[in-house]
Design a protein around this motif. Structure first.
Motif, mmCIF file in Angstrom:
data_model
loop_
_atom_site.group_PDB
_atom_site.id
_atom_site.type_symbol
_atom_site.label_atom_id
_atom_site.label_comp_id
_atom_site.label_asym_id
_atom_site.label_seq_id
_atom_site.Cartn_x
_atom_site.Cartn_y
_atom_site.Cartn_z
ATOM 1 N N MET A 176 0.161 71.803 5.462
ATOM 2 C CA MET A 176 -1.279 71.589 5.379
ATOM 3 C C MET A 176 -2.067 72.889 5.467
ATOM 4 O O MET A 176 -3.082 73.066 4.796
ATOM 5 C CB MET A 176 -1.702 70.634 6.498
ATOM 6 N N ALA A 177 -1.611 73.819 6.284
ATOM 7 C CA ALA A 177 -2.351 75.067 6.484
ATOM 8 C C ALA A 177 -2.143 76.053 5.339
ATOM 9 O O ALA A 177 -2.948 76.966 5.155
ATOM 10 C CB ALA A 177 -1.948 75.717 7.799
ATOM 11 N N ALA A 178 -1.073 75.886 4.564
ATOM 12 C CA ALA A 178 -0.796 76.815 3.465
ATOM 13 C C ALA A 178 -0.141 76.046 2.325
ATOM 14 O O ALA A 178 1.044 76.208 2.035
ATOM 15 C CB ALA A 178 0.108 77.947 3.930
ATOM 16 N N PRO A 179 -0.900 75.189 1.645
ATOM 17 C CA PRO A 179 -0.306 74.356 0.604
ATOM 18 C C PRO A 179 -0.003 75.154 -0.660
ATOM 19 O O PRO A 179 -0.643 76.175 -0.932
ATOM 20 C CB PRO A 179 -1.403 73.320 0.340
ATOM 21 N N PRO A 180 0.973 74.685 -1.450
ATOM 22 C CA PRO A 180 1.272 75.355 -2.719
ATOM 23 C C PRO A 180 0.236 75.012 -3.775
ATOM 24 O O PRO A 180 -0.561 74.084 -3.608
ATOM 25 C CB PRO A 180 2.644 74.768 -3.094
ATOM 26 N N THR A 181 0.240 75.749 -4.861
ATOM 27 C CA THR A 181 -0.583 75.379 -6.012
ATOM 28 C C THR A 181 0.006 74.131 -6.657
ATOM 29 O O THR A 181 1.153 73.744 -6.382
ATOM 30 C CB THR A 181 -0.612 76.511 -7.052
ATOM 31 N N LEU A 182 -0.765 73.496 -7.523
ATOM 32 C CA LEU A 182 -0.271 72.315 -8.229
ATOM 33 C C LEU A 182 0.948 72.682 -9.064
ATOM 34 O O LEU A 182 1.932 71.931 -9.102
ATOM 35 C CB LEU A 182 -1.372 71.735 -9.120
ATOM 36 N N GLU A 183 0.913 73.851 -9.703
ATOM 37 C CA GLU A 183 2.040 74.277 -10.535
ATOM 38 C C GLU A 183 3.290 74.505 -9.690
ATOM 39 O O GLU A 183 4.391 74.053 -10.051
ATOM 40 C CB GLU A 183 1.683 75.551 -11.303
ATOM 41 N N ALA A 184 3.118 75.177 -8.569
ATOM 42 C CA ALA A 184 4.270 75.429 -7.698
ATOM 43 C C ALA A 184 4.811 74.138 -7.102
ATOM 44 O O ALA A 184 6.028 73.956 -6.980
ATOM 45 C CB ALA A 184 3.876 76.402 -6.586
ATOM 46 N N LEU A 185 3.922 73.236 -6.748
ATOM 47 C CA LEU A 185 4.345 71.956 -6.184
ATOM 48 C C LEU A 185 5.120 71.157 -7.226
ATOM 49 O O LEU A 185 6.176 70.578 -6.927
ATOM 50 C CB LEU A 185 3.116 71.181 -5.718
ATOM 51 N N ALA A 186 4.620 71.119 -8.453
ATOM 52 C CA ALA A 186 5.311 70.384 -9.509
ATOM 53 C C ALA A 186 6.680 70.990 -9.795
ATOM 54 O O ALA A 186 7.671 70.262 -9.973
ATOM 55 C CB ALA A 186 4.454 70.383 -10.777
ATOM 56 N N ALA A 187 6.746 72.315 -9.837
ATOM 57 C CA ALA A 187 8.030 72.973 -10.084
ATOM 58 C C ALA A 187 9.022 72.656 -8.976
ATOM 59 O O ALA A 187 10.211 72.413 -9.238
ATOM 60 C CB ALA A 187 7.814 74.484 -10.204
ATOM 61 N N GLU A 188 8.566 72.649 -7.758
ATOM 62 C CA GLU A 188 9.436 72.330 -6.620
ATOM 63 C C GLU A 188 9.993 70.910 -6.727
ATOM 64 O O GLU A 188 11.126 70.639 -6.321
ATOM 65 C CB GLU A 188 8.648 72.495 -5.326
ATOM 66 N N LEU A 189 9.191 69.993 -7.294
ATOM 67 C CA LEU A 189 9.605 68.598 -7.407
ATOM 68 C C LEU A 189 10.289 68.297 -8.736
ATOM 69 O O LEU A 189 10.719 67.157 -8.966
ATOM 70 C CB LEU A 189 8.384 67.689 -7.236
ATOM 71 N N GLY A 190 10.354 69.287 -9.610
ATOM 72 C CA GLY A 190 11.030 69.090 -10.876
ATOM 73 C C GLY A 190 10.243 68.295 -11.885
ATOM 74 O O GLY A 190 10.813 67.561 -12.700
ATOM 75 N N THR A 191 8.920 68.436 -11.867
ATOM 76 C CA THR A 191 8.078 67.740 -12.832
ATOM 77 C C THR A 191 7.026 68.704 -13.351
ATOM 78 O O THR A 191 7.051 69.894 -13.025
ATOM 79 C CB THR A 191 7.427 66.497 -12.180
ATOM 80 N N SER A 192 6.104 68.226 -14.164
ATOM 81 C CA SER A 192 5.048 69.089 -14.702
ATOM 82 C C SER A 192 3.764 68.886 -13.916
ATOM 83 O O SER A 192 3.563 67.833 -13.303
ATOM 84 C CB SER A 192 4.790 68.780 -16.174
ATOM 85 N N PRO A 193 2.872 69.876 -13.923
ATOM 86 C CA PRO A 193 1.617 69.739 -13.165
ATOM 87 C C PRO A 193 0.801 68.519 -13.555
ATOM 88 O O PRO A 193 0.312 67.789 -12.695
ATOM 89 C CB PRO A 193 0.872 71.043 -13.470
#
Length: 289
Positions: free
Chosen positions: A189-206
């Motif tokens: 919560m204090a340091a969230p990833p960008t949408l692009e980084a989050l999607a890449a981490e989950l193996g999907t697209s933004p």
């Protein structure tokens, strides 16, 4: 005890918790310019308007709630609120926990499972009066009356408008990605990833993640995160944490950043919210202009 002011040109609000009913929050307010952004609550919302009109934006459309109307919102349903007329609206709202409502349902109705309301608003002057009377009893320190009236009000609305919420269908891949994204945002919560980084981490697209998240939770990830941060800050303030410390802990850049979002979502500033938690007497809180 101070009296709630009559509506004039100023906004005022009191958001508090009655110590004898710890699983219930209460809000009584008059808003004119204040608007609530899209947010949700962990428990239920029961509100009634005494003057003016409140426009409530819900997934199914906008509800125009005037005097005598009772608004019922289920847990985790995203919604907005704003004045529906130039003079704003005056209302009293109860926020019982999910446990309170489901316990009442199990004791007084034939409903089983997780209960909810298919209708968002109904014209029910008697139930509206009960909501006001719960407020009045709590303000007067009459725990027996407040608890009794709350149970009568919830039972009445469950009997007339309640149902068992349907079990969730098996999750699609998108829903699973949304749930995983939510878990990541909660954990960072204090340091969230960008949408692009989050999607890449989950193996999907933004954009696929954005669509899935909005479908699952009714708002995009950044709006959901702001709401989650405010919820976390509320819990910290309830425990006595200073607003400045809470702001840093949940990821707001500074206390003014927390103040702005907290006031928009909760309806009162964090300092006023916390002071009410520490008081046994009643006071009126002017909103900042």
């Amino acid at each position: 005890m101070g009296a709630i002011p009559e509506p004039g040109s100023r906004e005022w609000a009191r958001h508090w918790q009655y110590a004898e009913l710890p699983d219930l929050d209460l809000l009584r307010a008059r808003y004119v310019r204040h608007t609530f952004p899209r947010h949700s609550h962990e428990g239920y919302v029961f509100g009634t308007i005494s003057r003016g009109v409140e426009d409530i934006g819900l997934p199914g459309g906008t509800v125009h709630a005037g005097p005598g109307t009772v608004v019922m919102i289920n847990p985790e349903v995203p919604h907005t609120a704003r004045a529906g007329v130039p003079e704003g609206w005056v209302y009293a709202t109860l926020y019982p926990s999910s446990q309170v409502v489901n316990d009442i349902a199990a004791e007084t109705t034939s409903l089983r499972g997780t209960v909810g309301f298919a209708e968002t608003s109904v014209v029910d002057p008697y139930a509206a009066r009960l909501i006001d009377e719960v407020h009045r009893a709590a303000e007067e320190g009459n725990a027996l009356a407040a608890d009794t009236l709350l149970r009568i009000m919830v039972t009445r609305l469950l009997d007339r408008h309640g149902s068992t919420l349907p079990a969730r269908a098996p999750r699609s891949a998108g829903a699973r990605d949304a749930a995983r994204a939510r878990a990541v945002l909660e954990g960072r919560m204090a340091a969230p990833p960008t949408l692009e980084a989050l999607a890449a981490e989950l193996g999907t697209s933004p954009f696929a993640l954005l669509r899935a998240f909005k479908k699952q939770y009714g708002m995009p990830p950044h709006a959901w995160l702001t709401d989650a941060r405010v919820r976390a800050a509320r819990r910290m303030l309830d425990a006595g944490t200073a607003p400045s410390e809470a702001a840093a802990e949940v990821g707001f850049t500074d206390q003014p950043h927390l103040n702005r979002h907290f006031t928009r979502i909760v309806g009162v500033p964090p300092g006023a919210y916390q002071r009410e938690r520490a008081r046994t007497y009643k006071t009126d809180l002017d909103l900042p202009t």
